[in-house]
Design a protein around this motif. Structure first.
Motif, short mmCIF file in Angstrom:
data_model
loop_
_atom_site.label_atom_id
_atom_site.label_comp_id
_atom_site.label_asym_id
_atom_site.label_seq_id
_atom_site.Cartn_x
_atom_site.Cartn_y
_atom_site.Cartn_z
N VAL A 99 1.30 -1.13 -0.13
CA VAL A 99 -0.01 0.17 -0.23
C VAL A 99 0.81 0.90 -0.13
N TYR A 100 0.21 2.71 -0.65
CA TYR A 100 1.01 3.79 -0.07
C TYR A 100 0.85 3.87 0.38
N LEU A 101 1.56 4.92 1.35
CA LEU A 101 1.48 5.14 3.09
C LEU A 101 2.96 5.97 3.12
N TYR A 102 2.34 7.49 3.80
CA TYR A 102 3.67 7.65 4.07
C TYR A 102 4.15 8.36 3.35
N SER A 103 3.63 8.31 1.97
CA SER A 103 4.70 9.16 0.69
C SER A 103 5.33 8.09 0.25
N LYS A 104 5.50 6.19 0.74
CA LYS A 104 5.99 5.32 -0.53
C LYS A 104 5.45 4.28 -0.11
N TRP A 105 5.81 3.06 -1.34
CA TRP A 105 4.39 2.48 -1.21
C TRP A 105 5.13 1.48 0.29
N GLN A 106 5.24 0.65 0.19
CA GLN A 106 5.68 -0.22 1.96
C GLN A 106 4.06 -1.31 1.40
N TRP A 107 5.25 -2.95 2.07
CA TRP A 107 3.94 -3.92 2.80
C TRP A 107 4.07 -3.66 3.92
N VAL A 108 2.39 -4.20 3.82
CA VAL A 108 2.61 -3.78 5.15
C VAL A 108 1.32 -5.37 5.66
N ARG A 109 1.72 -5.60 6.63
CA ARG A 109 1.16 -7.14 7.85
C ARG A 109 0.27 -6.51 8.80
N TYR A 110 -1.23 -7.15 8.88
CA TYR A 110 -1.73 -7.03 9.65
C TYR A 110 -3.12 -7.91 9.97
N ARG A 111 -3.71 -7.69 11.10
CA ARG A 111 -5.11 -8.91 11.14
C ARG A 111 -5.36 -7.32 12.06
N SER A 112 -6.94 -8.39 12.14
CA SER A 112 -8.26 -7.49 12.25
C SER A 112 -9.05 -8.18 13.19
N ALA A 113 -10.48 -7.36 13.70
CA ALA A 113 -11.04 -8.20 14.30
C ALA A 113 -11.70 -6.59 15.08
N ILE A 114 -13.84 -6.63 14.88
CA ILE A 114 -13.88 -6.45 16.26
C ILE A 114 -14.34 -6.80 17.40
N CYS A 115 -14.71 -6.11 18.14
CA CYS A 115 -14.02 -6.31 19.72
C CYS A 115 -14.94 -5.71 20.61
N LEU A 116 -14.73 -5.49 21.82
CA LEU A 116 -15.22 -4.67 22.83
C LEU A 116 -13.84 -4.15 23.67
N LYS A 118 -12.82 -2.25 26.48
CA LYS A 118 -12.78 -2.11 27.99
C LYS A 118 -12.74 -0.62 28.55
N PHE A 119 -11.78 0.03 27.66
CA PHE A 119 -11.86 1.76 28.40
C PHE A 119 -12.76 1.75 27.99
N MET A 120 -13.34 2.17 26.91
CA MET A 120 -14.06 2.61 26.54
C MET A 120 -15.97 2.12 26.57
N LYS A 121 -15.97 1.46 28.08
CA LYS A 121 -16.82 1.28 28.91
C LYS A 121 -17.76 0.11 27.96
N GLY A 122 -17.00 -1.08 27.32
CA GLY A 122 -17.49 -1.81 26.02
C GLY A 122 -17.78 -1.29 25.00
N ARG A 123 -17.46 -0.96 24.34
CA ARG A 123 -18.21 -0.13 22.94
C ARG A 123 -17.55 -0.72 22.09
N ARG A 124 -18.38 -1.80 21.51
CA ARG A 124 -17.89 -2.39 19.54
C ARG A 124 -17.19 -1.39 18.83
N VAL A 125 -15.71 -1.99 19.29
CA VAL A 125 -14.63 -1.43 18.11
C VAL A 125 -14.19 -1.87 16.55
N ARG A 126 -13.39 -1.52 16.10
CA ARG A 126 -12.60 -2.15 15.00
C ARG A 126 -10.98 -2.41 15.60
N VAL A 127 -10.52 -3.25 15.45
CA VAL A 127 -8.95 -2.66 16.05
C VAL A 127 -8.11 -3.58 15.27
#
Length: 169
Positions: A99-116, A118-127
């Protein structure tokens, strides 16, 4: 801002959001992009109350939990599911994209989930657990990005977050 003591950066940020929010009142998709210092519940609850979703980096040890499983039996229903530990995160599917990030092409590895969060009092977020891959294949330190809008894809989250870099100074 009022003169005197007992005013923090969070108070200043909340005031700025309150002043600017009428400009974005008709926009259904407004985000605030903030660094880790502002990713605290007082700021986030204020931003959400004004109709802004927020994307920012949080500490890697932030308490994140899976959705609770339905219970059979007696007792109070669980508010949180299993905690996202390093072992649980490692079981999530890993994606690798250039992906093109920070003014250059870079390889990115990522994992993602929708979770709760705790510091937001159990609000659903995507991380998104994100690492940059160097030319030799070595991985950077893992970063944890959080979005209060669960409908965003992980790619949108880290692409939007990198826009914060251009205004950092």
């Amino acid at each position: 801002m009022r003169n005197g003591s007992n005013h923090s950066k969070l108070d200043a940020a909340k005031l700025l959001l309150k002043v600017i929010s009428p400009v974005f009142a008709d926009n259904k998709r407004s985000f605030t992009l903030v660094d880790s210092w502002y990713m605290k519940w007082p700021y986030l609850s204020h931003a959400l109350g004004l109709g802004f979703n927020t994307i920012g980096q949080v500490r890697r040890d932030t308490a994140l939990h899976d959705m609770p499983q339905p219970q059979n039996g007696r007792g109070r229903p669980r508010k949180y599911g299993e905690k996202f530990t390093a072992e649980l995160v490692a079981t999530l599917p890993e994606h690798r994209r250039k992906v093109y990030l920070y003014s250059k092409w870079q390889w990115v590895r990522y994992r993602s989930a929708i979770c709760l969060a705790k510091f937001m009092k159990g609000r659903r977020v995507r991380v998104v657990w994100l690492q940059f891959e160097a030319e030799g294949g070595t991985l950077s330190k893992q970063r944890l990005l959080l979005s209060t809008d669960c409908n965003l894809s992980p790619e949108e989250i880290f692409t939007y977050y990198t826009r914060r870099w251009s205004i950092e100074d």
